[in-house]
Design an enzyme around this catalytic site. Structure first.
Site, short mmCIF file in Angstrom:
data_model
loop_
_atom_site.label_atom_id
_atom_site.label_comp_id
_atom_site.label_asym_id
_atom_site.label_seq_id
_atom_site.Cartn_x
_atom_site.Cartn_y
_atom_site.Cartn_z
N ARG A 1 -44.83 15.81 54.11
CA ARG A 1 -44.76 16.95 53.97
C ARG A 1 -45.75 17.82 54.12
NH1 ARG A 1 -40.58 20.44 50.58
NH2 ARG A 1 -40.48 20.77 52.61
N GLN B 1 -31.41 26.12 49.06
CA GLN B 1 -31.69 25.88 47.07
C GLN B 1 -31.60 26.61 46.48
OE1 GLN B 1 -33.50 25.26 50.35
NE2 GLN B 1 -35.33 24.16 50.42
N ALA C 1 -43.45 22.38 45.44
CA ALA C 1 -44.90 21.85 46.08
C ALA C 1 -45.49 20.55 44.02
CB ALA C 1 -46.11 23.19 45.97
N ASP D 1 -46.09 27.26 48.20
CA ASP D 1 -46.26 25.25 48.13
C ASP D 1 -48.17 25.38 48.81
OD1 ASP D 1 -43.06 26.32 49.24
OD2 ASP D 1 -43.69 23.78 49.30
N ASN E 1 -45.24 29.70 51.63
CA ASN E 1 -44.07 29.61 50.70
C ASN E 1 -42.75 29.77 51.24
OD1 ASN E 1 -43.06 29.50 47.90
ND2 ASN E 1 -41.19 31.47 48.61
O1 MRU Z 1 -38.64 22.73 51.18
P1 MRU Z 1 -39.15 22.50 49.56
O2 MRU Z 1 -37.33 22.95 49.25
O3 MRU Z 1 -39.71 22.04 48.99
O4 MRU Z 1 -39.82 23.96 49.43
C1 MRU Z 1 -40.02 24.62 47.85
C2 MRU Z 1 -40.47 26.40 48.11
O5 MRU Z 1 -40.48 26.76 49.01
C3 MRU Z 1 -40.68 26.41 46.59
O6 MRU Z 1 -40.87 28.05 45.97
C4 MRU Z 1 -42.55 26.19 45.96
O7 MRU Z 1 -42.31 24.57 46.72
C5 MRU Z 1 -42.45 26.42 45.01
S1 MRU Z 1 -42.13 25.26 43.78
C6 MRU Z 1 -42.32 26.05 42.03
#
Ligand code: MRU
Length: 353
Positions: free
Chosen positions: A87, A194, A46, A235, A245
């Site tokens: 997004r 991830q 995010a 997020d 999240n």
């Molecule tokens: O789909 P992503 O990889 O962008 O999702 C990210 C997450 O869910 C993280 O936990 C969130 O963005 C926090 S990042 C500091």
């Protein structure tokens, strides 16, 4: 390592889809390529998405053919529309775009050179604020961690996902420097891994003892009393503390409650959306079915199977022990605690124009 940078009028970022096997740095002066990189998760997390979007707007208004403040405002507006459709869930994207729009509007009586300078200043400010927020989240959060802790985390919340040391991950690295962390269990985080690809890679670089688990192992681990605390990022946090999240976070929160394990959310206040009353109003991104049916470009699912692929889920505030922000540790009732932060209206998200 910096996830996204503004260097000599260009944006430079590390392609996160190729990690950890290849460390490929991409550079662009085309904002639509940044939008594409966000959509494809080359840039993700995010806060990093917010910073990248602010820099992308600088690219959009750099065109030498823009001669008037009105033309610049129009170009900026077009680019905001494109970027806001990348997004939908991470509110930092909209917070950053709104901040940039406001700066442009407040200098619209001046000339293009002046507006560009203020936009650069604002984008750098968004980046710098996140660096500082990550540092403070680490400090506030580490104070909650007891010596000898085993932490469970989900997705990636580190330097790759932010402009600084991370959110949940900043708590982990700060507590590790204080010798409080025995091990970190990292969910692999299906479907895009991830955790396996990015969090393991980052934590190993920090010299932390990392144990990778499949997402479905968390319950068994907690049943065995092997998890001291769960720490995740966010997020979007609604005004009542409900938190979106990475999908799988809600299951962890339910398990944590069942096993009396503290469940901490870590996020900068730029992730709080005062315009969203509760979690039911948070838009949840649906991803392409190939992300589920294929692994590393190879099909693993039966032909013809249907897929449901939400990228995020929403954890109700009742399951959250505390929300760690740069402004301090928020405890229930989260609605009052969030209201007490007195966030500026620029931190209220507005969707695409
Ligand atoms: O789909 P992503 O990889 O962008 O999702 C990210 C997450 O869910 C993280 O936990 C969130 O963005 C926090 S990042 C500091």
């Amino acid at each position: 390592m910096t996830s996204v940078e503004w260097v000599a009028g260009k944006i430079r970022f590390i392609d996160q889809t190729r990690l950890p096997c290849e460390e490929v740095i991409e550079e662009t002066s085309d904002y639509t390529e940044v939008a594409d990189a966000i959509k494809k998760l080359k840039i993700r997390g995010a806060p990093a998405i917010g910073v990248a979007a602010a820099f992308a707007l600088l690219l959009a208004v750099e065109d030498k053919r823009i001669l008037s403040a009105k033309d610049l405002e129009e170009e900026l507006s077009t680019a905001i529309n494109v970027l806001s459709q990348t997004r939908p869930t991470a509110v930092n994207l909209f917070t950053a775009l709104n901040r940039m729009r406001r700066v442009c509007q407040s200098f619209s009586h001046t000339d293009v050179v002046t507006i560009r300078l203020h936009l650069i200043e604002e984008a750098r400010c968004i980046q710098q604020e996140d660096v500082e927020a990550c540092r403070k989240i680490g400090e506030h959060g580490a104070a909650l961690i007891a010596p000898g802790s085993s932490i469970l985390t989900h997705c990636n919340t580190g330097a790759l996902a932010t402009a600084g040391e991370g959110t949940a991950q900043s708590i982990i690295t700060t507590a590790a420097r204080q010798n409080k962390i025995v091990r970190v269990f990292v969910d692999e985080t299906r479907p895009l891994f991830q955790g396996a690809r990015l969090t393991s890679w980052e934590l190993i670089k920090h010299g932390i003892n990392v144990v990778l688990i499949t997402d479905s192992t968390a319950g068994y681990l907690m049943q065995q009393r092997r998890v001291s605390a769960v720490i995740v990022g966010a997020d979007r946090i609604a005004a009542n503390g409900d938190t979106a999240n990475k999908v799988g976070t809600y299951s962890l929160a339910v398990l944590a409650e069942r096993h009396a394990v503290p469940f901490y959310v870590a996020a900068p206040t730029s992730t709080i959306d005062l315009g969203t009353e509760s979690g039911s109003q948070i838009p949840v991104e649906q991803r392409n079915e190939e992300e589920v049916t294929h692994v590393g470009g190879k099909r693993i699912a039966a032909e013809g199977v249907k897929v449901y692929a939400p990228a995020f889920d929403v954890t109700p505030n009742q399951l959250i022990t505390a929300i760690v922000t740069e402004a301090g540790v928020l405890k229930p009732s989260f609605r009052e605690a969030i209201a007490g932060l007195r966030l500026q209206s620029s931190q209220q998200a507005v969707g695409p124009t």
